[in-house]
Enzyme design. Structure first.
Site, PDB file in Angstrom:
ATOM      1  N   GLN A  88     -84.834  19.459 -53.387  1.00  0.00           N
ATOM      2  CA  GLN A  88     -85.373  20.376 -54.386  1.00  0.00           C
ATOM      3  C   GLN A  88     -86.578  21.139 -53.811  1.00  0.00           C
ATOM      4  O   GLN A  88     -87.238  20.673 -52.875  1.00  0.00           O
ATOM      5  CB  GLN A  88     -85.808  19.592 -55.630  1.00  0.00           C
ATOM      6  N   HIS A 106     -88.589  15.651 -41.474  1.00  0.00           N
ATOM      7  CA  HIS A 106     -87.615  16.672 -41.084  1.00  0.00           C
ATOM      8  C   HIS A 106     -86.842  16.163 -39.864  1.00  0.00           C
ATOM      9  O   HIS A 106     -87.453  15.771 -38.861  1.00  0.00           O
ATOM     10  CB  HIS A 106     -88.319  17.994 -40.728  1.00  0.00           C
ATOM     11  N   ASP A 142     -90.960  24.858 -43.343  1.00  0.00           N
ATOM     12  CA  ASP A 142     -91.034  23.841 -42.274  1.00  0.00           C
ATOM     13  C   ASP A 142     -91.982  24.262 -41.155  1.00  0.00           C
ATOM     14  O   ASP A 142     -91.723  24.013 -39.980  1.00  0.00           O
ATOM     15  CB  ASP A 142     -89.637  23.565 -41.681  1.00  0.00           C
ATOM     16  N   PRO A 584     -54.641 -10.880  -3.702  1.00  0.00           N
ATOM     17  CA  PRO A 584     -53.775 -11.125  -2.549  1.00  0.00           C
ATOM     18  C   PRO A 584     -52.406 -11.643  -2.968  1.00  0.00           C
ATOM     19  O   PRO A 584     -52.130 -11.837  -4.155  1.00  0.00           O
ATOM     20  CB  PRO A 584     -54.549 -12.201  -1.783  1.00  0.00           C
ATOM     21  N   TRP A 585     -51.574 -11.913  -1.952  1.00  0.00           N
ATOM     22  CA  TRP A 585     -50.193 -12.295  -2.233  1.00  0.00           C
ATOM     23  C   TRP A 585     -49.948 -13.796  -2.198  1.00  0.00           C
ATOM     24  O   TRP A 585     -48.853 -14.254  -2.535  1.00  0.00           O
ATOM     25  CB  TRP A 585     -49.237 -11.611  -1.246  1.00  0.00           C
ATOM     26  N   LYS A 609     -54.882  -4.357  -9.186  1.00  0.00           N
ATOM     27  CA  LYS A 609     -53.875  -4.028  -8.176  1.00  0.00           C
ATOM     28  C   LYS A 609     -53.344  -5.330  -7.576  1.00  0.00           C
ATOM     29  O   LYS A 609     -53.995  -5.955  -6.743  1.00  0.00           O
ATOM     30  CB  LYS A 609     -54.440  -3.161  -7.054  1.00  0.00           C
ATOM     31  N   ALA A 611     -50.895  -7.597  -5.128  1.00  0.00           N
ATOM     32  CA  ALA A 611     -50.375  -7.330  -3.785  1.00  0.00           C
ATOM     33  C   ALA A 611     -49.027  -6.630  -3.900  1.00  0.00           C
ATOM     34  O   ALA A 611     -48.212  -6.950  -4.768  1.00  0.00           O
ATOM     35  CB  ALA A 611     -50.232  -8.637  -3.018  1.00  0.00           C
ATOM     36  N   SER A 643     -53.782   1.175   0.646  1.00  0.00           N
ATOM     37  CA  SER A 643     -54.331   2.425   1.183  1.00  0.00           C
ATOM     38  C   SER A 643     -54.407   3.512   0.122  1.00  0.00           C
ATOM     39  O   SER A 643     -55.235   4.425   0.230  1.00  0.00           O
ATOM     40  CB  SER A 643     -53.481   2.907   2.358  1.00  0.00           C
ATOM     41  N   LEU A 686     -63.082 -13.384   1.355  1.00  0.00           N
ATOM     42  CA  LEU A 686     -62.410 -12.878   2.545  1.00  0.00           C
ATOM     43  C   LEU A 686     -61.828 -14.014   3.389  1.00  0.00           C
ATOM     44  O   LEU A 686     -61.558 -15.090   2.888  1.00  0.00           O
ATOM     45  CB  LEU A 686     -63.390 -12.016   3.347  1.00  0.00           C
ATOM     46  N   CYS A 719     -56.306 -19.739   1.211  1.00  0.00           N
ATOM     47  CA  CYS A 719     -57.527 -19.172   1.795  1.00  0.00           C
ATOM     48  C   CYS A 719     -58.484 -20.234   2.310  1.00  0.00           C
ATOM     49  O   CYS A 719     -59.239 -19.993   3.253  1.00  0.00           O
ATOM     50  CB  CYS A 719     -58.237 -18.273   0.780  1.00  0.00           C
ATOM     51  N   LYS A 769     -45.979 -12.624  12.314  1.00  0.00           N
ATOM     52  CA  LYS A 769     -47.329 -12.906  12.809  1.00  0.00           C
ATOM     53  C   LYS A 769     -47.499 -14.382  13.151  1.00  0.00           C
ATOM     54  O   LYS A 769     -48.181 -14.730  14.129  1.00  0.00           O
ATOM     55  CB  LYS A 769     -48.371 -12.488  11.760  1.00  0.00           C
TER      56      LYS A 769
END
Length: 914
Positions: A88, A106, A142, A584-585, A609, A611, A643, A686, A719, A769
């Site tokens: 008002q 404000h 204002d 890993p696999w 992700k 393997a 990759s 690792l 591992c 391997k």
């Protein structure tokens, strides 16, 4: 002080309550007249306290203050007028009447955005900073002197509601109270407003809220959010006026697939997608880009209001109205009548709530939406509605239909369609997903790229699996980011998050035979071992971390006080955001679980992700997450090459953490990529060449048994496998003899046969391997006691192998085989320090072990061994509660135990002064 509060709304009510708590006497409250039979919250609160309440429809006429209004005001003897929110026009006779004058709130940083709709204009102009001002009231322009200001950051997707609720409301209430305190203490400043940077904008109205498409996407986004919810930014399309709500900005997203929505004047058509309506500005470079390529900027609108006033999900724009009307059961009819009574209480001016009664056209405001949501929660055993649900179903009929669908669970998205590959194996019908899992759906890779995953038992192809591309990574990360920032995952409580993880563990247990069979088919894991370890420990891991969800907490810290004030410092442990996990696999499901369970328990979202050679249990796991109710986008799984997929995750600017298990060489490359991209947090598990020292005073039978397990467990694809055994000279020959006897008892065969103890190696390249590794050992002069050759049968089987007379300089003494090859070296009787020196002469430090009955020797050796884990008179004894991780070039960071949570959390320090 004696205070007159002039204003309205919940904000005015809160200011009023806080002023009374501060000890001030509120001599009168002036608010707006009742609307549709409903009193304003400020007036209601004051009436409860017995404070005089005045509801003048106007304060002046023809520019002159109304004498009777002025008289009633003056009779109160107010020393200060406080105007928290006032719609008002208050005459200057009232403003200047108290001895301390009048202060007004404000919602902008004056002199910017003077006038009405200040919050709207803060957003429309794309201001990076917002806030509020409390100033000495003037004649309504204002421009009065400033008393205090507080500012906040305006977030990219803030709306009027979010900015108001997050900062302007709670901090504004505190600011008003602080301003009154300063006045009472005689310390309130009067700072003239600068004219530099001053703006004055009018009230936003529907007719002026039409979208101008000839501007960048960010400006369009600002326009939509600046007009959300009132008056609503609109455009014309499909022959009607469409009003857009709930806009979010995407600066690096991909243009998704969707159905085109032509919009006159727009630079290009909008796209109706499963997530909403995607819109573009004139900065969109469409050109000859492929649909999956990045665009500079776009925005996503979640809700659309049609011209008839009905609000719909933008994703449903082309679906039309739901023609199926539910028939209610007797119990549901009772619930409907209870909800009807709730509507009557909220809408007192409506004599009867008919099926066609519209909630908002009957006088409901935003505060009534909150009340309705809470009343439904009480009536329906805690059913959680969103405010948006009320806006989407505004008539009583539509609201009851929506409510019953939610109670029945019919509102959930349609079940995910899964294209299974089915195999008969292990007396089971195995159903295996084989596509990428992104945003809660199984989808083909970009360009429909696939590859074969091979069964190592016979070399046959199991199935074609989708091969993720870089663009698929971007989609998965975008899904994970949206789930983290906007999805249900970040809104549910930590305890509810734990319940979902418990449910997931239960489902894994229900499907454990199927999961173990897939591990046998895809990874060559011996079924009985897969059941106990690959799958069994995965289930335990999720249950363990599910229990941690609601126990992640910070601490309070005593710090020096800023006298005469005091300080409180505390820490919060927060999720990091989107995490990338590369596994890993050798243990496809277990390694996924070790990292993912901790990551999710901490509240993050994830892109995994697996393997490339062992993707199938990860994809089956994805299916179980859907059944568990894990929200879409929280977990995404991308089979593919390191990759491409691993590299993109390491480089992606929206990924904040990488967890990796694999080779040291690749780990170094990931660490470098994470540093160069956005300094991601990294944890690495690792390579290893774990030494096992066996002293002559050991329990020889146990040492032989555990020595066998330390090398041949899981076909040597382990591992923490003992990469080199040091056996004290006096028991060396006896130890070797017993080991060879045990090796000859091993059953090589199909991993699904229950009597098999040694299955095939994981894949053909690894088998080659291992053959080359043994050939090099023989060439360097080590003694090949047994094994060393491929087993003459189909598949990738390799003989359990034992080498003795291995000298420290040899290749096989220094390098990990990651296969079933036992490397034995002698050490002189009693020469503890020399064998320790030889054991530590490696750049690896993942695990180690010692066998001896001498507790002093055991403690000494365990202290000196440089490895993250030391086993004493046992081996391979890992547990979900015990931290696991390496030293030196075996990596850093921990899996399992409480320590693993810290890998997926960040610590924030918050310091208060009071």
């Amino acid at each position: 002080m004696k205070i007159a509060v002039i204003g309205q709304s919940l904000f005015g009510q809160e200011v009023y309550c806080h002023l009374r708590k501060e000890g001030h006497e509120v001599v009168g409250v002036f608010t707006v007249p009742d609307k549709d039979g409903k009193a304003d919250p400020l007036g209601l609160e004051a009436e409860k306290d017995g404070v005089p309440v005045f509801k003048f429809p106007r304060w002046r006429t023809k520019g002159q203050a109304l004498p009777d209004v002025v008289a009633k005001y003056q009779a109160l003897g107010a020393e200060l007028n406080v105007l928290p929110f006032c719609s008002q026009f208050i005459p200057m006779e009232i403003i200047n009447a108290p001895c301390h004058g009048s202060i007004i709130y404000h919602p902008s940083l004056l002199p910017r955005h003077r006038g009405a709709s200040a919050i709207n204009w803060t957003l429309i102009h794309g201001d990076k900073k917002g806030g509020f001002s409390i100033f000495w009231a003037d004649d309504g322009l204002d421009t009065g002197d400033l008393l205090l200001q507080k500012e906040c950051e305006v977030l990219p997707d803030d709306t009027v509601s979010s900015l108001y609720n997050r900062f302007l409301f709670p901090e504004g209430v505190k600011g008003m109270v602080q301003a009154v305190r300063l006045i009472a203490e005689g310390r309130a400043p009067r700072l003239p407003q600068p004219e530099e940077g001053a703006t004055y904008e009018g009230i936003q109205k529907k007719e002026t809220a039409k979208i101008n498409w000839e501007q960048p996407a960010e400006a369009i986004h600002n326009w939509i959010r600046g007009n959300d919810k009132v008056p609503g930014a609109w455009t014309e399309a499909c022959g009607q006026k469409l009003t857009f709500f709930n806009s979010t900005l995407n600066t690096v997203g991909l243009v998704p697939e969707g159905e085109a929505l032509p919009i006159p004047g727009a630079h290009r058509p909008g796209l109706v997608t499963k997530d909403g309506l995607v819109l573009f500005g004139n900065d969109d470079r469409m050109g000859n880009h492929r649909p999956c390529e990045s665009f500079p900027m776009q925005l996503l609108v979640k809700n659309i209001q049609l011209e008839d006033g009905k609000m719909i999900l933008a994703s449903h724009f082309f679906k039309g109205a739901d023609s199926s009307v539910l028939e209610l059961t007797e119990a549901e009819l009772v619930t409907a009548e209870a909800v009807r009574s709730a509507w009557k209480r909220i809408l007192p001016n409506i004599l009867e709530v008919e099926d066609s009664t519209d909630f908002f056209k009957s006088g409901a405001a935003s505060v009534d939406v909150v009340r309705l949501v809470e009343e439904v929660k009480e009536l329906c055993d805690g059913l959680e509605l969103e405010n948006e649900d009320v806006y989407m179903a505004t008539t009583f009929r539509d609201f009851i239909q929506l409510l019953v669908r939610k109670l029945r669970g019919d509102d959930k998205e349609s079940e995910c369609v899964i294209d299974y590959v089915e195999k008969e194996a292990n007396r089971l019908t195995i159903k295996m997903p084989h596509q990428l899992f992104i945003g809660g759906a199984f989808v083909d890779a970009e360009g429909d790229k696939t590859y074969e995953t091979i069964n190592p038992t016979d070399g046959s192809a199991i199935c074609q699996v989708s091969l993720a591309q870089v663009s698929d990574v971007d989609k998965a990360v975008a899904a994970a980011k949206d789930a983290f920032e906007n999805g249900l995952w970040g809104k549910i409580s930590a305890r509810d998050r734990g319940r979902l993880l418990y449910r997931l563990a239960d489902l894994m247990e229900q499907h454990q035979e199927e999961l173990a069979t897939i591990e046998a088919l895809d990874a060559g894991a011996v079924y009985t071992l897969a059941l106990k370890t690959h799958v069994g420990m995965s289930i335990q891991t999720f249950r363990y971390f599910a229990g941690w969800c609601d126990k992640i907490q910070g601490s309070t810290i005593p710090i020096n006080h800023a006298r005469p004030n005091r300080n409180l410092s505390l820490t919060r442990k927060e999720p990091i955001g989107v995490c990338g996990i590369v596994i890993p696999w050798n243990y496809p499901l277990m390694m996924l679980s070790w990292k993912t369970a901790a990551c999710l328990a901490a509240g993050n979202t994830v892109v995994i992700k697996p393997a490339q050679v062992t993707p199938l249990t990860a994809l089956k796991f994805a299916e179980l997450t859907l059944k568990a109710g894990i929200p879409k986008g929280v977990i995404n799984i991308l089979p593919g090459s390191g990759s491409l997929v691993g590299q993109r995750l390491s480089d992606h600017p929206d990924v904040r953490k990488i967890g990796f298990t694999g080779s040291t060489e690749v780990g170094k490359h990931i660490m470098k990529s994470c540093a160069l991209s956005n300094v991601k947090k990294v944890s690495l598990e690792l390579g290893g060449k774990s030494p096992l020292i066996i002293f002559a005073d050991c329990d020889l039978s146990k040492a032989v048994q555990m020595g066998m397990s330390s090398v041949f467990f899981n076909k040597g694809e382990n591992c923490i496998a003992a990469g080199r055994l040091f056996v004290e000279d006096s028991i060396h020959d006896q130890f070797v003899q017993k080991v060879v006897e045990e090796v000859r008892k091993m059953k090589i065969g199909n991993p699904l046969d229950r009597d098999t103890t040694h299955g095939p190696q994981n894949h053909q390249a690894h088998l080659r391997k291992l053959i080359e590794y043994c050939q090099r050992g023989v060439k360097e002069g080590a003694t090949l006691v047994c094994g060393g050759n491929q087993v003459p049968r189909p598949g990738f089987f390799f003989e359990p192998t034992v080498f003795t007379d291995v000298e420290d300089h040899m290749f096989i003494a220094k390098e990990e085989s990651f296969g079933p090859i036992m490397i034995i070296s002698r050490f002189a009787n009693g020469d503890v320090d020399t064998v320790l020196s030889r054991a530590n002469a490696t750049e690896f430090g993942l695990a180690s072990g010692v066998f001896t009955k001498d507790i002093n020797k055991a403690l000494y050796v365990s202290d000196k061994l440089q490895a993250g884990t030391v086993f004493v008179n046992t081996y391979n004894k890992t547990d979900v509660a015990a931290p696991f991780g390496g030293f030196k070039q075996s990596g850093f960071g921990k899996d399992l135990g409480e320590a693993a949570l810290n890998e997926y959390l960040r610590v924030k320090t918050v310091t208060f002064e009071y």
